[in-house]
Motif scaffolding. Structure first.
Motif, PDB file in Angstrom:
ATOM      1  N   ARG A  81      -0.254   7.422   5.463  1.00  0.00           N
ATOM      2  CA  ARG A  81       0.166   6.038   5.498  1.00  0.00           C
ATOM      3  C   ARG A  81       0.309   5.462   6.902  1.00  0.00           C
ATOM      4  O   ARG A  81       0.326   4.243   7.061  1.00  0.00           O
ATOM      5  CB  ARG A  81       1.529   5.873   4.808  1.00  0.00           C
ATOM      6  CG  ARG A  81       1.520   6.137   3.321  1.00  0.00           C
ATOM      7  CD  ARG A  81       2.857   5.808   2.687  1.00  0.00           C
ATOM      8  NE  ARG A  81       2.876   6.345   1.323  1.00  0.00           N
ATOM      9  CZ  ARG A  81       3.870   6.159   0.486  1.00  0.00           C
ATOM     10  NH1 ARG A  81       4.918   5.444   0.875  1.00  0.00           N
ATOM     11  NH2 ARG A  81       3.837   6.681  -0.721  1.00  0.00           N
ATOM     12  N   GLY A 115      -2.421  13.888   4.501  1.00  0.00           N
ATOM     13  CA  GLY A 115      -2.455  12.430   4.463  1.00  0.00           C
ATOM     14  C   GLY A 115      -3.663  11.916   3.707  1.00  0.00           C
ATOM     15  O   GLY A 115      -4.368  12.661   3.011  1.00  0.00           O
ATOM     16  N   PHE A 116      -3.949  10.628   3.879  1.00  0.00           N
ATOM     17  CA  PHE A 116      -5.030   9.998   3.120  1.00  0.00           C
ATOM     18  C   PHE A 116      -6.394  10.597   3.441  1.00  0.00           C
ATOM     19  O   PHE A 116      -7.347  10.431   2.677  1.00  0.00           O
ATOM     20  CB  PHE A 116      -5.043   8.498   3.399  1.00  0.00           C
ATOM     21  CG  PHE A 116      -3.872   7.743   2.825  1.00  0.00           C
ATOM     22  CD1 PHE A 116      -2.931   8.375   2.029  1.00  0.00           C
ATOM     23  CD2 PHE A 116      -3.713   6.389   3.079  1.00  0.00           C
ATOM     24  CE1 PHE A 116      -1.855   7.690   1.493  1.00  0.00           C
ATOM     25  CE2 PHE A 116      -2.644   5.686   2.554  1.00  0.00           C
ATOM     26  CZ  PHE A 116      -1.715   6.335   1.760  1.00  0.00           C
ATOM     27  N   VAL A 119      -7.273  13.497   0.613  1.00  0.00           N
ATOM     28  CA  VAL A 119      -7.110  13.256  -0.821  1.00  0.00           C
ATOM     29  C   VAL A 119      -8.426  12.696  -1.371  1.00  0.00           C
ATOM     30  O   VAL A 119      -9.245  12.150  -0.632  1.00  0.00           O
ATOM     31  CB  VAL A 119      -5.952  12.288  -1.120  1.00  0.00           C
ATOM     32  CG1 VAL A 119      -4.628  12.855  -0.609  1.00  0.00           C
ATOM     33  CG2 VAL A 119      -6.208  10.900  -0.534  1.00  0.00           C
ATOM     34  N   TRP A 121     -10.266   9.974  -3.388  1.00  0.00           N
ATOM     35  CA  TRP A 121     -10.085   8.577  -3.749  1.00  0.00           C
ATOM     36  C   TRP A 121     -10.932   8.239  -4.983  1.00  0.00           C
ATOM     37  O   TRP A 121     -11.966   8.861  -5.227  1.00  0.00           O
ATOM     38  CB  TRP A 121     -10.484   7.668  -2.594  1.00  0.00           C
ATOM     39  CG  TRP A 121      -9.601   7.778  -1.379  1.00  0.00           C
ATOM     40  CD1 TRP A 121      -9.427   8.869  -0.574  1.00  0.00           C
ATOM     41  CD2 TRP A 121      -8.782   6.752  -0.836  1.00  0.00           C
ATOM     42  NE1 TRP A 121      -8.547   8.595   0.444  1.00  0.00           N
ATOM     43  CE2 TRP A 121      -8.140   7.293   0.314  1.00  0.00           C
ATOM     44  CE3 TRP A 121      -8.525   5.428  -1.180  1.00  0.00           C
ATOM     45  CZ2 TRP A 121      -7.252   6.560   1.102  1.00  0.00           C
ATOM     46  CZ3 TRP A 121      -7.649   4.686  -0.395  1.00  0.00           C
ATOM     47  CH2 TRP A 121      -7.011   5.246   0.727  1.00  0.00           C
ATOM     48  N   TYR A 136      -6.497   4.513  -4.092  1.00  0.00           N
ATOM     49  CA  TYR A 136      -5.640   5.699  -4.129  1.00  0.00           C
ATOM     50  C   TYR A 136      -4.206   5.278  -4.407  1.00  0.00           C
ATOM     51  O   TYR A 136      -3.708   4.310  -3.812  1.00  0.00           O
ATOM     52  CB  TYR A 136      -5.710   6.466  -2.808  1.00  0.00           C
ATOM     53  CG  TYR A 136      -4.840   7.699  -2.787  1.00  0.00           C
ATOM     54  CD1 TYR A 136      -5.113   8.779  -3.620  1.00  0.00           C
ATOM     55  CD2 TYR A 136      -3.735   7.778  -1.951  1.00  0.00           C
ATOM     56  CE1 TYR A 136      -4.311   9.909  -3.622  1.00  0.00           C
ATOM     57  CE2 TYR A 136      -2.928   8.904  -1.937  1.00  0.00           C
ATOM     58  CZ  TYR A 136      -3.217   9.965  -2.786  1.00  0.00           C
ATOM     59  OH  TYR A 136      -2.415  11.075  -2.794  1.00  0.00           O
ATOM     60  N   HIS A 137      -3.555   6.011  -5.311  1.00  0.00           N
ATOM     61  CA  HIS A 137      -2.134   5.825  -5.593  1.00  0.00           C
ATOM     62  C   HIS A 137      -1.372   6.935  -4.888  1.00  0.00           C
ATOM     63  O   HIS A 137      -1.490   8.114  -5.242  1.00  0.00           O
ATOM     64  CB  HIS A 137      -1.859   5.871  -7.094  1.00  0.00           C
ATOM     65  CG  HIS A 137      -0.402   5.837  -7.429  1.00  0.00           C
ATOM     66  ND1 HIS A 137       0.345   4.676  -7.413  1.00  0.00           N
ATOM     67  CD2 HIS A 137       0.469   6.835  -7.783  1.00  0.00           C
ATOM     68  CE1 HIS A 137       1.593   4.951  -7.740  1.00  0.00           C
ATOM     69  NE2 HIS A 137       1.696   6.256  -7.962  1.00  0.00           N
ATOM     70  N   SER A 138      -0.598   6.575  -3.867  1.00  0.00           N
ATOM     71  CA  SER A 138       0.225   7.531  -3.124  1.00  0.00           C
ATOM     72  C   SER A 138       1.624   7.505  -3.722  1.00  0.00           C
ATOM     73  O   SER A 138       2.335   6.505  -3.624  1.00  0.00           O
ATOM     74  CB  SER A 138       0.269   7.139  -1.646  1.00  0.00           C
ATOM     75  OG  SER A 138       1.138   7.993  -0.929  1.00  0.00           O
ATOM     76  N   GLU A 142       5.369  11.331  -1.097  1.00  0.00           N
ATOM     77  CA  GLU A 142       4.194  12.023  -0.556  1.00  0.00           C
ATOM     78  C   GLU A 142       4.285  12.101   0.962  1.00  0.00           C
ATOM     79  O   GLU A 142       4.444  11.094   1.640  1.00  0.00           O
ATOM     80  CB  GLU A 142       2.914  11.308  -0.980  1.00  0.00           C
ATOM     81  CG  GLU A 142       1.656  12.062  -0.564  1.00  0.00           C
ATOM     82  CD  GLU A 142       0.397  11.453  -1.143  1.00  0.00           C
ATOM     83  OE1 GLU A 142      -0.409  12.192  -1.744  1.00  0.00           O
ATOM     84  OE2 GLU A 142       0.213  10.225  -0.992  1.00  0.00           O
ATOM     85  N   GLN A 143       4.192  13.326   1.495  1.00  0.00           N
ATOM     86  CA  GLN A 143       4.316  13.607   2.924  1.00  0.00           C
ATOM     87  C   GLN A 143       5.635  13.084   3.515  1.00  0.00           C
ATOM     88  O   GLN A 143       5.758  12.887   4.719  1.00  0.00           O
ATOM     89  CB  GLN A 143       3.124  13.046   3.699  1.00  0.00           C
ATOM     90  CG  GLN A 143       1.779  13.638   3.279  1.00  0.00           C
ATOM     91  CD  GLN A 143       1.659  15.133   3.579  1.00  0.00           C
ATOM     92  OE1 GLN A 143       1.417  15.528   4.719  1.00  0.00           O
ATOM     93  NE2 GLN A 143       1.837  15.958   2.554  1.00  0.00           N
ATOM     94  N   CYS A 171       3.400  -1.949  -2.463  1.00  0.00           N
ATOM     95  CA  CYS A 171       4.366  -0.863  -2.637  1.00  0.00           C
ATOM     96  C   CYS A 171       5.441  -1.258  -3.643  1.00  0.00           C
ATOM     97  O   CYS A 171       5.582  -2.435  -3.999  1.00  0.00           O
ATOM     98  CB  CYS A 171       5.019  -0.520  -1.299  1.00  0.00           C
ATOM     99  SG  CYS A 171       5.964  -1.887  -0.577  1.00  0.00           S
TER     100      CYS A 171
END
Length: 352
Positions: A81, A115-116, A119, A121, A136-138, A142-143, A171
């Motif tokens: 993020r 991180g992104f 992952v 997507w 992507y749904h975080s 996460e982290q 968010c």
């Protein structure tokens, strides 16, 4: 039949959990070819012509998903993020302390180890082949980040040879957001990048300590090796006797851009490679740009001189590093009901 324009899809390898990664190839009418994977949103390759019309890949990357999953130093990746460093991986938000993943010495870098950039997507291609969209749904936590974040990134390749990248996010509770792309470039496609001529539209830069965390100082670039307001060879002053160059082992610094207005798209940087004639222009609506001169490349990640020491450079549009801990800087906190939106572009051409 060979696809001449548009977007095609091919296998890119399998993840340990059995899911398959894909490689999307974008082609325009000008002959430019860009590879993008749904794993990490990584830009795997960018093929552009030189002054003789010869195509070469000017973006460092790998041929399948496995190195991106294990050893890649953010080659071509979507970053989130939070791009850049957060000191000690800690920040307070609305009176609550948060501890993030520590993945860079004692600090948090580029969203954490998972991180992104690491992952898978969800990918979709526009019906007219005009764009590739990744989603992507975080989840919350996460982290170490608070709140769930839903991110959409759109890649489009124009016939003007600009690869545009558009970021959107929402968010469900307040969280820091600072998204960017981390492509590594070598416009010659070989050798080092010290002869590339760089312009950065910035009057000041962010001073850092030995751990590359901001000291709080924002010195002017004038009369320093950090003055790229007029084009300068990257290697011209990289070995100068300057504490900031020692701290970064070369250039690894954030520049505060001379934006005409907050959020205004501008030409943030321009790079010309004399032998090939290739030119890269970086456009951004973000307040800052990170310039990294490939100081930690050592040849261990791939064959070819561009993987070697200072064989590539990065220009990453972003907000100020560590801003969640620095209330005097522009905020990077996204709140429910708000939408994060930013745009950047990599445009290629030939110098006359």
């Amino acid at each position: 039949m060979t696809l001449t324009t548009g977007i095609s899809r091919a296998p890119f390898g399998q993840l340990p959990d059995g899911r398959a990664a894909s490689l999307f190839t974008l082609r325009n009418r000008s002959g430019m070819v860009v590879g993008i994977s749904d794993f990490g949103g990584v830009v795997t390759a960018i093929h552009v012509p030189d002054r003789a019309g010869v195509l070469a890949n000017v973006c460092l990357g790998f041929g399948d998903v496995e190195p991106y999953r294990t050893v890649s130093p953010f080659f071509g990746a979507l970053i989130g993020r939070y791009g850049n460093r957060i000191a000690n991986g800690r920040f307070n938000l609305d009176g609550v302390a948060h501890q993030l993943d520590i993945n860079d010495g004692a600090n948090h870098l580029h969203g954490g180890a998972l991180g992104f950039h690491r992952v898978l997507w969800q990918a979709s291609v526009a019906a007219d082949d005009s764009a590739l969209t990744l989603r992507y749904h975080s989840p919350h936590g996460e982290q170490g980040y608070p709140g769930a974040l839903d991110v959409t990134v759109r890649y489009a390749l124009g016939d003007d040879n600009e690869l545009s990248i558009t970021f959107d996010a929402v968010c469900d509770r307040a969280t820091p957001v600072n998204l960017t792309n981390h492509a590594y470039f070598n416009l010659a496609g070989r050798d080092d990048i010290l002869g590339h001529e760089l312009m950065i539209a910035a009057d000041s830069y962010t001073a850092v300590d030995a751990a590359l965390i901001p000291t709080g100082a924002q010195p002017p670039v004038a009369s320093t090796p950090f003055d790229f307001r007029l084009p300068q060879a990257i290697g011209a002053r990289i070995a100068a006797d300057h504490q900031q160059l020692r701290n970064g082992a070369g250039y690894d610094h954030n520049f505060a851009l001379n934006q005409p207005a907050p959020g205004a798209r501008m030409l943030a940087a321009r790079v010309r490679e004399p032998s090939s004639g290739r030119v890269l222009e970086v456009f951004s609506d973000q307040p800052c740009l990170q310039f990294y001169s490939g100081n930690f490349l050592d040849g261990s990640l791939g064959a070819g001189s561009q993987f070697a020491y200072r064989g590539a450079f990065c220009l990453e549009p972003q907000h100020f590093p560590d801003s969640p801990n620095r209330p005097h800087l522009p905020t990077t906190i996204l709140r429910p009901g708000q939408r994060y939106h930013s745009e950047m572009g990599y445009r290629f051409s030939i110098a006359e």
